[in-house]
Design an enzyme around this catalytic site. Sequence first.
Site, PDB file in Angstrom:
ATOM      1  N   ARG A 100       0.880  -1.185   0.000  1.00 24.31           N
ATOM      2  CA  ARG A 100       0.000   0.000   0.000  1.00 24.31           C
ATOM      3  C   ARG A 100       0.906   1.221   0.000  1.00 24.31           C
ATOM      4  O   ARG A 100       1.755   1.379   0.895  1.00 24.31           O
ATOM      5  CB  ARG A 100      -0.917   0.014   1.221  1.00 24.31           C
ATOM      6  CG  ARG A 100      -1.669   1.345   1.356  1.00 24.31           C
ATOM      7  CD  ARG A 100      -2.787   1.318   2.371  1.00 24.31           C
ATOM      8  NE  ARG A 100      -3.927   0.569   1.864  1.00 24.31           N
ATOM      9  CZ  ARG A 100      -5.152   0.617   2.398  1.00 24.31           C
ATOM     10  NH1 ARG A 100      -5.385   1.379   3.446  1.00 24.31           N
ATOM     11  NH2 ARG A 100      -6.137  -0.092   1.888  1.00 24.31           N
ATOM     12  N   HIS A 127      -7.375   1.028  -6.438  1.00 19.58           N
ATOM     13  CA  HIS A 127      -7.588   0.114  -5.301  1.00 19.58           C
ATOM     14  C   HIS A 127      -8.228  -1.165  -5.859  1.00 19.58           C
ATOM     15  O   HIS A 127      -9.401  -1.458  -5.628  1.00 19.58           O
ATOM     16  CB  HIS A 127      -8.493   0.784  -4.267  1.00 19.58           C
ATOM     17  CG  HIS A 127      -8.453   0.153  -2.909  1.00 19.58           C
ATOM     18  ND1 HIS A 127      -7.668  -0.948  -2.605  1.00 19.58           N
ATOM     19  CD2 HIS A 127      -9.107   0.468  -1.757  1.00 19.58           C
ATOM     20  CE1 HIS A 127      -7.846  -1.270  -1.338  1.00 19.58           C
ATOM     21  NE2 HIS A 127      -8.706  -0.435  -0.798  1.00 19.58           N
ATOM     22  N   GLN A 130     -10.076  -3.844  -3.615  1.00 17.32           N
ATOM     23  CA  GLN A 130     -11.395  -3.364  -3.192  1.00 17.32           C
ATOM     24  C   GLN A 130     -12.418  -3.601  -4.307  1.00 17.32           C
ATOM     25  O   GLN A 130     -13.541  -4.071  -4.062  1.00 17.32           O
ATOM     26  CB  GLN A 130     -11.316  -1.866  -2.858  1.00 17.32           C
ATOM     27  CG  GLN A 130     -12.637  -1.264  -2.444  1.00 17.32           C
ATOM     28  CD  GLN A 130     -13.137  -1.810  -1.113  1.00 17.32           C
ATOM     29  OE1 GLN A 130     -12.407  -1.819  -0.134  1.00 17.32           O
ATOM     30  NE2 GLN A 130     -14.368  -2.280  -1.086  1.00 17.32           N
ATOM     31  N   ASP A 223     -17.358   7.119  -1.608  1.00 18.57           N
ATOM     32  CA  ASP A 223     -16.104   6.962  -0.859  1.00 18.57           C
ATOM     33  C   ASP A 223     -15.794   8.305  -0.209  1.00 18.57           C
ATOM     34  O   ASP A 223     -16.450   9.325  -0.505  1.00 18.57           O
ATOM     35  CB  ASP A 223     -14.977   6.540  -1.834  1.00 18.57           C
ATOM     36  CG  ASP A 223     -13.641   6.310  -1.133  1.00 18.57           C
ATOM     37  OD1 ASP A 223     -13.626   6.079   0.095  1.00 18.57           O
ATOM     38  OD2 ASP A 223     -12.593   6.366  -1.818  1.00 18.57           O
ATOM     39  N   CYS A 263     -16.622   1.726   0.420  1.00 19.06           N
ATOM     40  CA  CYS A 263     -15.491   0.824   0.689  1.00 19.06           C
ATOM     41  C   CYS A 263     -15.047   0.877   2.138  1.00 19.06           C
ATOM     42  O   CYS A 263     -14.367  -0.029   2.604  1.00 19.06           O
ATOM     43  CB  CYS A 263     -14.340   1.162  -0.236  1.00 19.06           C
ATOM     44  SG  CYS A 263     -13.752   2.848  -0.031  1.00 19.06           S
ATOM     45  N   ARG A 291     -13.841  -8.753   1.563  1.00 18.27           N
ATOM     46  CA  ARG A 291     -12.414  -8.552   1.298  1.00 18.27           C
ATOM     47  C   ARG A 291     -11.614  -9.830   1.613  1.00 18.27           C
ATOM     48  O   ARG A 291     -10.620 -10.102   0.938  1.00 18.27           O
ATOM     49  CB  ARG A 291     -11.873  -7.382   2.148  1.00 18.27           C
ATOM     50  CG  ARG A 291     -12.500  -6.018   1.853  1.00 18.27           C
ATOM     51  CD  ARG A 291     -12.169  -5.504   0.461  1.00 18.27           C
ATOM     52  NE  ARG A 291     -10.744  -5.452   0.212  1.00 18.27           N
ATOM     53  CZ  ARG A 291      -9.929  -4.459   0.598  1.00 18.27           C
ATOM     54  NH1 ARG A 291     -10.433  -3.410   1.222  1.00 18.27           N
ATOM     55  NH2 ARG A 291      -8.633  -4.497   0.329  1.00 18.27           N
TER      56      ARG A 291
HETATM   57  N1   CP Z   1     -11.457  -0.262   2.187  1.00 20.67           N
HETATM   58  C1   CP Z   1     -10.174  -0.314   2.631  1.00 20.67           C
HETATM   59  O1   CP Z   1      -9.231  -0.551   1.882  1.00 20.67           O
HETATM   60  O2   CP Z   1     -10.052  -0.102   3.956  1.00 20.67           O
HETATM   61  P1   CP Z   1      -8.674   0.054   4.747  1.00 20.67           P
HETATM   62  O3   CP Z   1      -8.068   1.381   4.344  1.00 20.67           O
HETATM   63  O4   CP Z   1      -9.065   0.024   6.189  1.00 20.67           O
HETATM   64  O5   CP Z   1      -7.757  -1.079   4.371  1.00 20.67           O
HETATM   65  N1  NVA Z   2     -10.009   6.751  -1.361  1.00 23.69           N
HETATM   66  C1  NVA Z   2      -9.653   6.307  -0.031  1.00 23.69           C
HETATM   67  C2  NVA Z   2      -9.894   4.844   0.100  1.00 23.69           C
HETATM   68  C3  NVA Z   2      -9.611   4.259   1.455  1.00 23.69           C
HETATM   69  C4  NVA Z   2      -9.820   2.788   1.516  1.00 23.69           C
HETATM   70  C5  NVA Z   2      -8.205   6.667   0.272  1.00 23.69           C
HETATM   71  O1  NVA Z   2      -7.353   6.499  -0.594  1.00 23.69           O
HETATM   72  O2  NVA Z   2      -7.932   7.116   1.384  1.00 23.69           O
END
Ligand code: CP
Ligand code: NVA
Length: 310
Positions: A100, A127, A130, A223, A263, A291
Amino acid sequence: MRDFLSSDDVSPEEQAALISRSLDMKSGKNAKSKALAGRSVGLIFEKPSTRTRIAFEAAVFELGGHSITLRADELQLDRGETLEDTGKVLSGYLAAIVVRTFGQERLEAVAEASSIPVVNALSDLEHPCQALADVMTIKEHFDDLSQVELVYLGDGNNVCHSLLLAGAKAGFGRIRAACPKGFEPIEPILDRAVAIGLETGCEITVGDDPAEAVKGAHVLYTDVWTSMGRESEQAERVKVFEDYRLDESLLDSAASGALVMHCLPAHRGQEISSEVMDGPASVVWQQAANRLPVQKALLEWLAAPRRRGQ
Ligand code: CP
Ligand code: NVA
């Protein structure tokens, strides 16, 4: 050897197979896979995470493997070792690396240098893990995906990008993104999603009128307005996105029985009202739970031995 850096890294057929396998993993049917027995998976997080990190750790454990989770400041990355060198070294120990991070180019650099599969656990651009869980969740509610009209409300961000690509690959009937001007999905992703949609029968449009977009829709998705890394823009964004809140009045214009998706994490009262998130239309907890089977199916597929070119 395959990576999963983008929702566009799998064909529509491969995506459908991954989702079908995820459904098996969830139901327990033919799902006693120990694809990672005796092997380890590295999880590198340069941003916070609840769902992704814990679902991946649980998935590795359930597949018989061992997960090693590290934040960037626990690696030599913070002291200047390159991502490429890190990827090369980790390839000697692990079955896969899950990352990540911020820029997509950081993921591409690790993938380029690694001889093991690399997975995008969220970047600024996409993502994809997701989006697999999102398509799976929609499939649990609709037999015929070609009839599904989905509306994404809010920021044309990483989640929106992967949803456009994965939804187009899944052959949804229509995806509309309603985003304020200047916050639309980026053009290369949009163009690619439109091109995929031409093949699969999915019509993709972008507009800036949320009330118009949601009319008759079967799925409403939103989101956060401020993604990780953009915290300094929060005050301005809250004003720009005010009309995009997924609340009862927008939900009332959707098709009867429409689903509400997010999400998570959610900022209740900003992009979604608590009333809607906790209401009967919401499938956000199911979406979050999905997930785990998705991560299991993905790791099983990526860790499978492959002949050259497969
Ligand atoms: N939806 C999602 O990726 O959540 P987290 O940021 O908690 O991993
Ligand atoms: N768009 C959000 C998604 C979190 C799961 C971010 O990148 O923070």
